[in-house]
Every structure is written in C-alpha cells, then in structure tokens.
Design an enzyme around this catalytic site. Structure first.
Site, PDB file in Angstrom:
ATOM      1  N   PHE A  31       0.817  -1.213   0.000  1.00  0.00           N
ATOM      2  CA  PHE A  31       0.000   0.000   0.000  1.00  0.00           C
ATOM      3  C   PHE A  31       0.853   1.266   0.000  1.00  0.00           C
ATOM      4  O   PHE A  31       0.675   2.155  -0.831  1.00  0.00           O
ATOM      5  CB  PHE A  31      -0.963   0.005   1.190  1.00  0.00           C
ATOM      6  CG  PHE A  31      -1.743   1.278   1.297  1.00  0.00           C
ATOM      7  CD1 PHE A  31      -2.762   1.537   0.389  1.00  0.00           C
ATOM      8  CD2 PHE A  31      -1.456   2.225   2.262  1.00  0.00           C
ATOM      9  CE1 PHE A  31      -3.486   2.726   0.451  1.00  0.00           C
ATOM     10  CE2 PHE A  31      -2.170   3.412   2.328  1.00  0.00           C
ATOM     11  CZ  PHE A  31      -3.188   3.657   1.426  1.00  0.00           C
ATOM     12  N   ASP A  51      10.046  -6.702  -3.919  1.00  0.00           N
ATOM     13  CA  ASP A  51       8.902  -7.129  -3.131  1.00  0.00           C
ATOM     14  C   ASP A  51       8.775  -8.645  -3.247  1.00  0.00           C
ATOM     15  O   ASP A  51       8.890  -9.191  -4.340  1.00  0.00           O
ATOM     16  CB  ASP A  51       7.633  -6.449  -3.660  1.00  0.00           C
ATOM     17  CG  ASP A  51       6.488  -6.562  -2.679  1.00  0.00           C
ATOM     18  OD1 ASP A  51       5.988  -7.688  -2.473  1.00  0.00           O
ATOM     19  OD2 ASP A  51       6.099  -5.525  -2.121  1.00  0.00           O
ATOM     20  N   GLY A  56      10.116 -12.579  -5.142  1.00  0.00           N
ATOM     21  CA  GLY A  56      10.350 -13.677  -4.206  1.00  0.00           C
ATOM     22  C   GLY A  56      11.423 -13.422  -3.172  1.00  0.00           C
ATOM     23  O   GLY A  56      11.758 -14.321  -2.399  1.00  0.00           O
ATOM     24  N   ALA A  81       9.214  -3.294   3.630  1.00  0.00           N
ATOM     25  CA  ALA A  81       8.836  -4.710   3.590  1.00  0.00           C
ATOM     26  C   ALA A  81       8.637  -5.252   4.996  1.00  0.00           C
ATOM     27  O   ALA A  81       9.305  -4.833   5.932  1.00  0.00           O
ATOM     28  CB  ALA A  81       9.917  -5.520   2.873  1.00  0.00           C
ATOM     29  N   TYR A 150       2.537  -8.381  16.364  1.00  0.00           N
ATOM     30  CA  TYR A 150       2.930  -7.475  15.287  1.00  0.00           C
ATOM     31  C   TYR A 150       3.603  -6.236  15.863  1.00  0.00           C
ATOM     32  O   TYR A 150       4.697  -5.847  15.444  1.00  0.00           O
ATOM     33  CB  TYR A 150       1.708  -7.073  14.454  1.00  0.00           C
ATOM     34  CG  TYR A 150       1.954  -5.863  13.586  1.00  0.00           C
ATOM     35  CD1 TYR A 150       2.623  -5.990  12.377  1.00  0.00           C
ATOM     36  CD2 TYR A 150       1.539  -4.600  13.982  1.00  0.00           C
ATOM     37  CE1 TYR A 150       2.873  -4.874  11.586  1.00  0.00           C
ATOM     38  CE2 TYR A 150       1.784  -3.482  13.206  1.00  0.00           C
ATOM     39  CZ  TYR A 150       2.462  -3.626  12.007  1.00  0.00           C
ATOM     40  OH  TYR A 150       2.704  -2.508  11.236  1.00  0.00           O
ATOM     41  N   LYS A 154       7.507  -4.768  15.556  1.00  0.00           N
ATOM     42  CA  LYS A 154       7.860  -3.437  15.041  1.00  0.00           C
ATOM     43  C   LYS A 154       8.705  -2.678  16.064  1.00  0.00           C
ATOM     44  O   LYS A 154       9.629  -1.948  15.687  1.00  0.00           O
ATOM     45  CB  LYS A 154       6.604  -2.647  14.676  1.00  0.00           C
ATOM     46  CG  LYS A 154       5.812  -3.230  13.520  1.00  0.00           C
ATOM     47  CD  LYS A 154       6.608  -3.387  12.241  1.00  0.00           C
ATOM     48  CE  LYS A 154       6.655  -2.109  11.443  1.00  0.00           C
ATOM     49  NZ  LYS A 154       7.319  -2.264  10.131  1.00  0.00           N
TER      50      LYS A 154
END
Length: 160
Positions: A31, A51, A56, A81, A150, A154
């Site tokens: 996005f 990406d 891959g 990423a 998550y 981060k």
C-alpha cells in the site's frame, strides 16, 4: 522529505544542481510502497523496487538481501517490507517477528556492508498501543506499549 515534496538528495551535491538519487524501496508493491515509488519516480529519482510478491526476495534471508542490495547499489533504502497483518500475528507470532525484526536487521546489516548512505525504516503507530486522548499528540518520545505480536515485532525493529 515527502512532506516537502522533495526526495532525499546526495549531500555531496547539496550546494549545486540537484541530481537524482538511486533509491531502493523494499515492499514496493504494498500500500505505501507503490505510492512512494510513484512519488520518488515523479521527483526524478532512479527507483528500484523489490517485493516478495514480485521477485520472491525474503527479507529473512540475509544472504539474498545482501546480494540484492550489493547488486542494486542504492544511495538510500526505504525499508517498507515486512509483516503487515496485525490480527494474523496472533496466529503466527514467530513469522511476524522474523519478517519485521529480522528482516529489518538484514536490510540494515546489508546497507552497512554495502556503504548505503541512508536507510529510512518505516514503523507503525501500533508500537504505541492503546493511547488515551490526553496523551495526544504522540511523539517519538511517547512510551511504547505494543499490544500484539505485530506491534512487538515493530518495536524490536525500531530498536535496531
């Protein structure tokens, strides 16, 4: 940088005419990535996007990340990423941690090894957890209170 509608430029030419920057965007089809690639390209920068969905490249593969960065030889890396599924991180916390923390470590290590001038690593507001309105506006000095695997991944990436 984006707020001023000007891409990062090489400091060596800051006093002279602006030249295009050779930029690498990881997570380039996501996005944010696709919008950043469009912006940098419109500003005249030479942009390479990588990406996992397209080529891959797995950011947890240190050797592959190092080889890609060495081959591209960018002046700046925009690292976007990683694992983006907050809810899904509860079902796959190790994978989320590896993608975000280990992936960021691999990008930073390869950037250092390859002499990349600058790395911009994107984080998430989720690192601040549940925020009371009295705590607004948030700053980089606001307390970190991750409330999901998550968000914890981060935070780990941010501390690198």
């Amino acid at each position: 940088m984006l707020a001023t509608n000007r891409p990062i430029r090489d400091r060596a030419v800051a006093s002279g005419p602006m030249s295009a920057t050779k930029a690498l965007v990881t997570g380039s089809t996501g996005f944010v990535g696709r919008h950043l690639v469009a912006h940098l390209t419109a500003m005249g920068d030479h942009v390479t996007g990588i990406d996992r969905a397209i080529d891959g490249l797995d950011s947890t593969d240190a050797a592959a990340v190092g080889a890609a960065i060495a081959d591209i030889a960018p002046n700046v890396i925009y690292h976007l990423a990683g694992w983006a599924d907050v809810g899904g991180s509860w079902k796959a916390p190790v994978e989320a941690f590896r993608a975000n923390a280990e992936g960021t470590l691999n990008v930073l290590s390869a950037a250092t090894d390859c002499g990349v001038e600058r790395v911009v690593a994107v984080s998430s507001a989720d690192v601040y957890g549940i925020v009371d309105p009295s705590e607004l506006p948030l700053t980089e000095d606001s307390p970190l209170r991750p409330a999901s695997p998550y968000a914890a991944s981060k935070v780990a990436a941010d501390y690198l």
